[in-house]
Design a protein around this motif. Structure first.
Motif, PDB file in Angstrom:
ATOM      1  N   VAL A 130      14.774  -9.753 -12.332  1.00 34.07           N
ATOM      2  CA  VAL A 130      13.691 -10.639 -11.807  1.00 34.07           C
ATOM      3  C   VAL A 130      13.130  -8.802  -9.968  1.00 34.07           C
ATOM      4  O   VAL A 130      14.395  -8.777  -9.895  1.00 34.07           O
ATOM      5  CB  VAL A 130      14.424 -11.978 -10.838  1.00 34.07           C
ATOM      6  CG1 VAL A 130      13.157 -11.898 -10.233  1.00 34.07           C
ATOM      7  CG2 VAL A 130      14.655 -12.115 -12.743  1.00 34.07           C
ATOM      8  N   PRO A 131      11.935  -8.881 -10.072  1.00 36.02           N
ATOM      9  CA  PRO A 131      11.640  -8.021  -9.463  1.00 36.02           C
ATOM     10  C   PRO A 131      11.657  -8.145  -7.645  1.00 36.02           C
ATOM     11  O   PRO A 131      12.011 -10.027  -7.610  1.00 36.02           O
ATOM     12  CB  PRO A 131      10.125  -8.240  -9.368  1.00 36.02           C
ATOM     13  CG  PRO A 131       9.717  -9.213 -10.335  1.00 36.02           C
ATOM     14  CD  PRO A 131      10.921  -9.642 -11.671  1.00 36.02           C
ATOM     15  N   GLU A 132      12.405  -8.125  -7.134  1.00 35.28           N
ATOM     16  CA  GLU A 132      12.207  -8.565  -5.100  1.00 35.28           C
ATOM     17  C   GLU A 132      10.852  -8.852  -4.839  1.00 35.28           C
ATOM     18  O   GLU A 132      10.114  -8.099  -4.830  1.00 35.28           O
ATOM     19  CB  GLU A 132      13.263  -7.270  -4.533  1.00 35.28           C
ATOM     20  CG  GLU A 132      13.342  -7.216  -3.100  1.00 35.28           C
ATOM     21  CD  GLU A 132      13.830  -6.483  -2.899  1.00 35.28           C
ATOM     22  OE1 GLU A 132      14.037  -6.680  -1.260  1.00 35.28           O
ATOM     23  OE2 GLU A 132      14.079  -5.455  -3.469  1.00 35.28           O
ATOM     24  N   VAL A 133      10.809 -10.333  -4.382  1.00 35.00           N
ATOM     25  CA  VAL A 133       9.590 -10.548  -3.757  1.00 35.00           C
ATOM     26  C   VAL A 133       9.963 -10.812  -2.051  1.00 35.00           C
ATOM     27  O   VAL A 133      10.692 -10.845  -1.640  1.00 35.00           O
ATOM     28  CB  VAL A 133       9.873 -12.050  -4.126  1.00 35.00           C
ATOM     29  CG1 VAL A 133       8.342 -13.164  -3.689  1.00 35.00           C
ATOM     30  CG2 VAL A 133       9.990 -11.640  -5.768  1.00 35.00           C
ATOM     31  N   GLU A 150       3.816 -15.531  -1.902  1.00 36.96           N
ATOM     32  CA  GLU A 150       4.855 -14.665  -2.264  1.00 36.96           C
ATOM     33  C   GLU A 150       4.129 -13.056  -3.452  1.00 36.96           C
ATOM     34  O   GLU A 150       3.295 -13.406  -4.187  1.00 36.96           O
ATOM     35  CB  GLU A 150       5.820 -14.608  -2.610  1.00 36.96           C
ATOM     36  CG  GLU A 150       7.310 -15.774  -1.688  1.00 36.96           C
ATOM     37  CD  GLU A 150       8.319 -16.647  -2.447  1.00 36.96           C
ATOM     38  OE1 GLU A 150       8.066 -16.315  -3.173  1.00 36.96           O
ATOM     39  OE2 GLU A 150       9.293 -16.721  -1.628  1.00 36.96           O
ATOM     40  N   ILE A 151       4.758 -11.897  -3.174  1.00 34.91           N
ATOM     41  CA  ILE A 151       4.634 -10.857  -3.548  1.00 34.91           C
ATOM     42  C   ILE A 151       5.428 -10.038  -4.081  1.00 34.91           C
ATOM     43  O   ILE A 151       7.214  -9.593  -3.007  1.00 34.91           O
ATOM     44  CB  ILE A 151       3.057 -10.412  -2.543  1.00 34.91           C
ATOM     45  CG1 ILE A 151       3.403  -9.425  -1.885  1.00 34.91           C
ATOM     46  CG2 ILE A 151       2.136 -10.890  -2.852  1.00 34.91           C
ATOM     47  CD1 ILE A 151       3.042  -8.986  -1.337  1.00 34.91           C
ATOM     48  N   PRO A 152       5.532  -9.537  -6.055  1.00 32.68           N
ATOM     49  CA  PRO A 152       6.487  -8.700  -5.859  1.00 32.68           C
ATOM     50  C   PRO A 152       6.742  -7.395  -4.425  1.00 32.68           C
ATOM     51  O   PRO A 152       5.254  -6.951  -4.062  1.00 32.68           O
ATOM     52  CB  PRO A 152       6.376  -8.088  -6.573  1.00 32.68           C
ATOM     53  CG  PRO A 152       5.107  -9.550  -7.552  1.00 32.68           C
ATOM     54  CD  PRO A 152       4.816  -9.517  -6.238  1.00 32.68           C
ATOM     55  N   LEU A 153       7.631  -6.461  -4.266  1.00 31.40           N
ATOM     56  CA  LEU A 153       7.487  -5.853  -3.591  1.00 31.40           C
ATOM     57  C   LEU A 153       7.392  -4.233  -3.801  1.00 31.40           C
ATOM     58  O   LEU A 153       6.109  -3.536  -3.074  1.00 31.40           O
ATOM     59  CB  LEU A 153       9.132  -5.551  -3.026  1.00 31.40           C
ATOM     60  CG  LEU A 153       9.564  -4.375  -2.146  1.00 31.40           C
ATOM     61  CD1 LEU A 153       9.548  -4.498  -0.609  1.00 31.40           C
ATOM     62  CD2 LEU A 153      10.868  -4.234  -2.086  1.00 31.40           C
ATOM     63  N   SER A 154       7.591  -4.135  -5.117  1.00 32.11           N
ATOM     64  CA  SER A 154       6.206  -2.983  -6.091  1.00 32.11           C
ATOM     65  C   SER A 154       4.934  -3.437  -5.576  1.00 32.11           C
ATOM     66  O   SER A 154       4.321  -1.870  -5.951  1.00 32.11           O
ATOM     67  CB  SER A 154       6.814  -2.668  -7.503  1.00 32.11           C
ATOM     68  OG  SER A 154       6.359  -4.041  -7.734  1.00 32.11           O
ATOM     69  N   GLU A 155       4.247  -3.973  -5.281  1.00 30.07           N
ATOM     70  CA  GLU A 155       3.113  -4.322  -5.222  1.00 30.07           C
ATOM     71  C   GLU A 155       2.181  -4.328  -4.347  1.00 30.07           C
ATOM     72  O   GLU A 155       1.282  -4.530  -3.385  1.00 30.07           O
ATOM     73  CB  GLU A 155       2.714  -5.770  -5.770  1.00 30.07           C
ATOM     74  CG  GLU A 155       2.841  -5.591  -7.565  1.00 30.07           C
ATOM     75  CD  GLU A 155       1.982  -4.987  -8.193  1.00 30.07           C
ATOM     76  OE1 GLU A 155       0.504  -4.863  -7.609  1.00 30.07           O
ATOM     77  OE2 GLU A 155       2.527  -4.320  -9.496  1.00 30.07           O
ATOM     78  N   ALA A 156       3.571  -4.941  -2.707  1.00 30.83           N
ATOM     79  CA  ALA A 156       3.357  -5.015  -1.567  1.00 30.83           C
ATOM     80  C   ALA A 156       2.785  -3.556  -0.409  1.00 30.83           C
ATOM     81  O   ALA A 156       3.041  -2.688  -0.779  1.00 30.83           O
ATOM     82  CB  ALA A 156       4.360  -6.117  -1.257  1.00 30.83           C
ATOM     83  N   TYR A 189       2.200  -6.567   3.192  1.00 26.20           N
ATOM     84  CA  TYR A 189       0.666  -7.611   3.556  1.00 26.20           C
ATOM     85  C   TYR A 189       0.527  -7.234   1.833  1.00 26.20           C
ATOM     86  O   TYR A 189       1.037  -6.669   0.349  1.00 26.20           O
ATOM     87  CB  TYR A 189      -0.247  -6.259   3.951  1.00 26.20           C
ATOM     88  CG  TYR A 189       0.089  -5.860   5.267  1.00 26.20           C
ATOM     89  CD1 TYR A 189      -0.099  -7.165   5.995  1.00 26.20           C
ATOM     90  CD2 TYR A 189       0.412  -4.576   5.577  1.00 26.20           C
ATOM     91  CE1 TYR A 189       0.081  -6.694   8.081  1.00 26.20           C
ATOM     92  CE2 TYR A 189       0.747  -4.274   7.102  1.00 26.20           C
ATOM     93  CZ  TYR A 189       0.911  -5.792   7.874  1.00 26.20           C
ATOM     94  OH  TYR A 189       1.027  -4.944   9.286  1.00 26.20           O
ATOM     95  N   CYS A 190      -0.192  -8.636   0.795  1.00 30.18           N
ATOM     96  CA  CYS A 190      -0.838  -8.179  -0.075  1.00 30.18           C
ATOM     97  C   CYS A 190      -1.462  -7.804  -0.763  1.00 30.18           C
ATOM     98  O   CYS A 190      -2.108  -7.861  -1.101  1.00 30.18           O
ATOM     99  CB  CYS A 190      -0.452  -9.760  -0.255  1.00 30.18           C
ATOM    100  SG  CYS A 190      -2.285 -11.359   0.813  1.00 30.18           S
TER     101      CYS A 190
END
Length: 74
Positions: free
Chosen positions: A22-25, A34-40, A52-53
């Motif tokens: 499960v990706p870290e959020v 809430e967003i995946p850490l990889s997308e933040a 930031y989103c």
């Protein structure tokens, strides 16, 4: 390396994963979405990292920071 186990039941094949990751959020520091850490998008602030989103929330945060800095200088 992940290993998958597969079994055949009738005509359909079932694939079982040993471990689902499960990706870290994280939460956006402006809108709290809430967003995946990889997308933040992140910025290292004085003693912590701010997430930031997207650019819109980053701009809002930056304007708040600039406003609070000008109040400190007064």
């Amino acid at each position: 390396m992940k290993q998958n186990r597969s079994s055949t039941t009738g005509d359909s094949e079932v694939i079982e994963q040993d471990k689902i990751v499960v990706p870290e959020v994280v939460s956006c520091d402006v809108c709290f979405k809430e967003i995946p850490l990889s997308e933040a998008t992140s910025v290292k602030s004085t003693d912590y990292i701010v997430y930031y989103c997207g650019l819109e929330c980053y701009d809002k945060w930056k304007k708040q920071e600039e406003g609070s800095e000008s109040l400190k200088d007064s």
